[in-house]
Write a protein that holds these residues in place. Structure first.
Motif, PDB file in Angstrom:
ATOM      1  N   MET A  11       3.113  -7.404 -14.041  1.00  0.00           N
ATOM      2  CA  MET A  11       2.596  -8.451 -13.151  1.00  0.00           C
ATOM      3  C   MET A  11       3.333  -8.439 -11.812  1.00  0.00           C
ATOM      4  O   MET A  11       4.126  -9.314 -11.500  1.00  0.00           O
ATOM      5  N   ARG A  12       3.054  -7.413 -11.046  1.00  0.00           N
ATOM      6  CA  ARG A  12       3.664  -7.317  -9.718  1.00  0.00           C
ATOM      7  C   ARG A  12       3.093  -8.365  -8.776  1.00  0.00           C
ATOM      8  O   ARG A  12       1.991  -8.863  -8.974  1.00  0.00           O
ATOM      9  N   ALA A  13       3.845  -8.655  -7.730  1.00  0.00           N
ATOM     10  CA  ALA A  13       3.304  -9.461  -6.641  1.00  0.00           C
ATOM     11  C   ALA A  13       2.225  -8.610  -5.968  1.00  0.00           C
ATOM     12  O   ALA A  13       2.532  -7.562  -5.398  1.00  0.00           O
ATOM     13  N   ARG A  15      -0.043  -8.247  -3.114  1.00  0.00           N
ATOM     14  CA  ARG A  15      -0.198  -8.864  -1.782  1.00  0.00           C
ATOM     15  C   ARG A  15      -1.373  -8.316  -0.990  1.00  0.00           C
ATOM     16  O   ARG A  15      -1.754  -8.896   0.023  1.00  0.00           O
ATOM     17  N   VAL A  97       4.722  -7.739   2.364  1.00  0.00           N
ATOM     18  CA  VAL A  97       4.928  -9.160   2.706  1.00  0.00           C
ATOM     19  C   VAL A  97       4.280  -9.459   4.061  1.00  0.00           C
ATOM     20  O   VAL A  97       3.608 -10.478   4.241  1.00  0.00           O
ATOM     21  N   LEU A 100       0.456  -9.506   3.653  1.00  0.00           N
ATOM     22  CA  LEU A 100      -0.039 -10.782   3.111  1.00  0.00           C
ATOM     23  C   LEU A 100       0.052 -11.884   4.166  1.00  0.00           C
ATOM     24  O   LEU A 100      -0.836 -12.735   4.264  1.00  0.00           O
ATOM     25  N   THR A 148       0.175 -13.630  -5.853  1.00  0.00           N
ATOM     26  CA  THR A 148       1.620 -13.662  -5.597  1.00  0.00           C
ATOM     27  C   THR A 148       2.028 -15.127  -5.597  1.00  0.00           C
ATOM     28  O   THR A 148       1.334 -15.959  -5.007  1.00  0.00           O
ATOM     29  N   LEU A 149       3.142 -15.392  -6.259  1.00  0.00           N
ATOM     30  CA  LEU A 149       3.691 -16.750  -6.186  1.00  0.00           C
ATOM     31  C   LEU A 149       4.266 -16.910  -4.771  1.00  0.00           C
ATOM     32  O   LEU A 149       5.202 -16.197  -4.414  1.00  0.00           O
ATOM     33  N   THR A 151       5.862 -19.574  -1.818  1.00  0.00           N
ATOM     34  CA  THR A 151       6.378 -20.920  -1.522  1.00  0.00           C
ATOM     35  C   THR A 151       6.769 -21.069  -0.053  1.00  0.00           C
ATOM     36  O   THR A 151       7.273 -22.108   0.357  1.00  0.00           O
ATOM     37  N   ARG A 152       6.579 -20.005   0.718  1.00  0.00           N
ATOM     38  CA  ARG A 152       7.064 -20.026   2.104  1.00  0.00           C
ATOM     39  C   ARG A 152       6.546 -21.218   2.903  1.00  0.00           C
ATOM     40  O   ARG A 152       7.241 -21.769   3.755  1.00  0.00           O
ATOM     41  N   LEU A 188       7.450  -2.964 -12.434  1.00  0.00           N
ATOM     42  CA  LEU A 188       8.300  -3.891 -11.687  1.00  0.00           C
ATOM     43  C   LEU A 188       9.656  -3.272 -11.374  1.00  0.00           C
ATOM     44  O   LEU A 188      10.164  -2.464 -12.142  1.00  0.00           O
ATOM     45  N   GLY A 189      10.267  -3.687 -10.270  1.00  0.00           N
ATOM     46  CA  GLY A 189      11.613  -3.238  -9.934  1.00  0.00           C
ATOM     47  C   GLY A 189      12.615  -4.338 -10.255  1.00  0.00           C
ATOM     48  O   GLY A 189      12.641  -5.367  -9.585  1.00  0.00           O
TER      49      GLY A 189
HETATM   50  C1  LIG Z   1      10.119 -18.947  -5.884  1.00  0.00           C
HETATM   51  C2  LIG Z   1       9.374 -17.773  -5.313  1.00  0.00           C
HETATM   52  C3  LIG Z   1       8.850 -17.836  -4.050  1.00  0.00           C
HETATM   53  C4  LIG Z   1       8.164 -16.767  -3.490  1.00  0.00           C
HETATM   54  N1  LIG Z   1       7.585 -16.883  -2.256  1.00  0.00           N
HETATM   55  C5  LIG Z   1       6.928 -15.838  -1.731  1.00  0.00           C
HETATM   56  C6  LIG Z   1       6.268 -15.969  -0.479  1.00  0.00           C
HETATM   57  O1  LIG Z   1       6.239 -17.035   0.135  1.00  0.00           O
HETATM   58  N2  LIG Z   1       5.628 -14.886   0.014  1.00  0.00           N
HETATM   59  C7  LIG Z   1       5.599 -13.692  -0.660  1.00  0.00           C
HETATM   60  O2  LIG Z   1       4.986 -12.726  -0.159  1.00  0.00           O
HETATM   61  N3  LIG Z   1       6.179 -13.543  -1.875  1.00  0.00           N
HETATM   62  C8  LIG Z   1       6.837 -14.591  -2.421  1.00  0.00           C
HETATM   63  N4  LIG Z   1       7.404 -14.478  -3.655  1.00  0.00           N
HETATM   64  C9  LIG Z   1       7.244 -13.235  -4.411  1.00  0.00           C
HETATM   65  C10 LIG Z   1       8.553 -12.457  -4.580  1.00  0.00           C
HETATM   66  O3  LIG Z   1       8.944 -11.906  -3.363  1.00  0.00           O
HETATM   67  C11 LIG Z   1       8.314 -11.400  -5.645  1.00  0.00           C
HETATM   68  O4  LIG Z   1       8.072 -12.043  -6.868  1.00  0.00           O
HETATM   69  C12 LIG Z   1       9.486 -10.476  -5.793  1.00  0.00           C
HETATM   70  O5  LIG Z   1       9.649  -9.717  -4.640  1.00  0.00           O
HETATM   71  C13 LIG Z   1       9.297  -9.542  -6.982  1.00  0.00           C
HETATM   72  O6  LIG Z   1       8.127  -8.797  -6.788  1.00  0.00           O
HETATM   73  P1  LIG Z   1       7.507  -7.951  -7.981  1.00  0.00           P
HETATM   74  O7  LIG Z   1       7.283  -8.938  -9.084  1.00  0.00           O
HETATM   75  O8  LIG Z   1       6.275  -7.329  -7.427  1.00  0.00           O
HETATM   76  O9  LIG Z   1       8.535  -6.932  -8.377  1.00  0.00           O
HETATM   77  C14 LIG Z   1       8.050 -15.558  -4.234  1.00  0.00           C
HETATM   78  C15 LIG Z   1       8.546 -15.507  -5.540  1.00  0.00           C
HETATM   79  C16 LIG Z   1       9.184 -16.591  -6.089  1.00  0.00           C
HETATM   80  C17 LIG Z   1       9.683 -16.513  -7.510  1.00  0.00           C
END
Ligand SMILES: Cc1cc2nc3c(=O)[nH]c(=O)nc-3n(C[C@H](O)[C@H](O)[C@H](O)COP(=O)(O)O)c2cc1C
Length: 209
Positions: A11-13, A15, A97, A100, A148-149, A151-152, A188-189
């Motif tokens: 479950m990668r982010a 974007r 990033v 997205l 992608t989760l 919160t920004r 995932l990394g």
């Molecule tokens: C609390 C939290 C906030 C995050 N906010 C953002 C965000 O605003 N924008 C974004 O592109 N990714 C965001 N992410 C995604 C993380 O950058 C991402 O889960 C992390 O780099 C690992 O990526 P992967 O699961 O693909 O390895 C967030 C993740 C978490 C857990």
């Protein structure tokens, strides 16, 4: 459908998303997965906002993009790669990033995870919504959808919550931009597990790993 462990480990982010529509039936399944999550005392003070209106998404994207310029972009260019990554991979992460950031509003559906948590939410408030958020991310993965989760936006939380029409005492905790992914899921990394697990006392290696 992949089993739970495969779902979690791939479950990668995601974007980079296609703007193609996502059927409501799938969004409803994702929402149900969110509502199955636990919350403190089973209070269920969450509210899930499904956002499809391009104007609403664009207004929020303006703040999201501003925050990239103000904090996120500079941080990426000066910080070291996280555990399990390397400079090349970290560079690709930053490019995703940024992608997205520029295309946030083009994701066909957002789910905004909100909580009715009062005027001054305490340290544990988020624990009653992030379980639901993670369930929804996993549900997306299981259905082949990318998200992608994020919160920004909370960097301009007041402004963004006003765009969504949140009443006093309610706050948005995460925005999930959802769509069909352009790329592939996983792997995932992450750093070595044994470096982050201790036994009995902080710093003492956990014998089983
Ligand atoms: C609390 C939290 C906030 C995050 N906010 C953002 C965000 O605003 N924008 C974004 O592109 N990714 C965001 N992410 C995604 C993380 O950058 C991402 O889960 C992390 O780099 C690992 O990526 P992967 O699961 O693909 O390895 C967030 C993740 C978490 C857990």
């Amino acid at each position: 459908m992949p089993d739970l462990f495969e779902t979690m480990s791939t479950m990668r982010a995601m974007r980079r998303l296609k703007p193609d529509p996502v059927p409501d039936e799938l969004i409803n399944k994702i929402l149900q997965a969110g509502q199955w999550a636990p919350s403190g005392g089973n209070t269920q003070r969450w509210r899930f906002l499904v956002v499809k209106d391009p104007e609403v998404k664009k207004k929020v994207q303006v703040y999201y993009s501003r925050l990239y310029d103000e904090t996120v972009g500079p941080r990426y260019s000066t910080s070291a790669p996280p555990p399990g990554s390397d400079p090349e991979r970290y560079k690709r992460q930053n490019a995703a990033v940024k992608y997205l950031t520029d295309h946030y509003h083009e994701a066909p559906v957002w789910i905004v995870a909100c909580l009715e948590d009062g005027e001054n939410p305490g340290r544990t408030a988020g624990s009653s919504i992030y379980g639901a958020v993670q369930n929804m991310c996993l549900a997306c993965r299981a259905l082949g959808l990318g998200t992608t989760l994020t919160t920004r936006h909370t960097g301009y939380g007041k402004e963004v919550d006003a765009i969504f029409g949140l009443p006093p005492g309610a706050h948005s905790y995460a925005i999930l931009p959802i769509g069909w992914p352009m790329g592939r899921f996983g792997p995932l990394g992450r750093g070595p597990l044994k470096e982050v697990v201790y036994q009995d006392q902080w710093g003492k290696p956990y014998a089983s790993l």
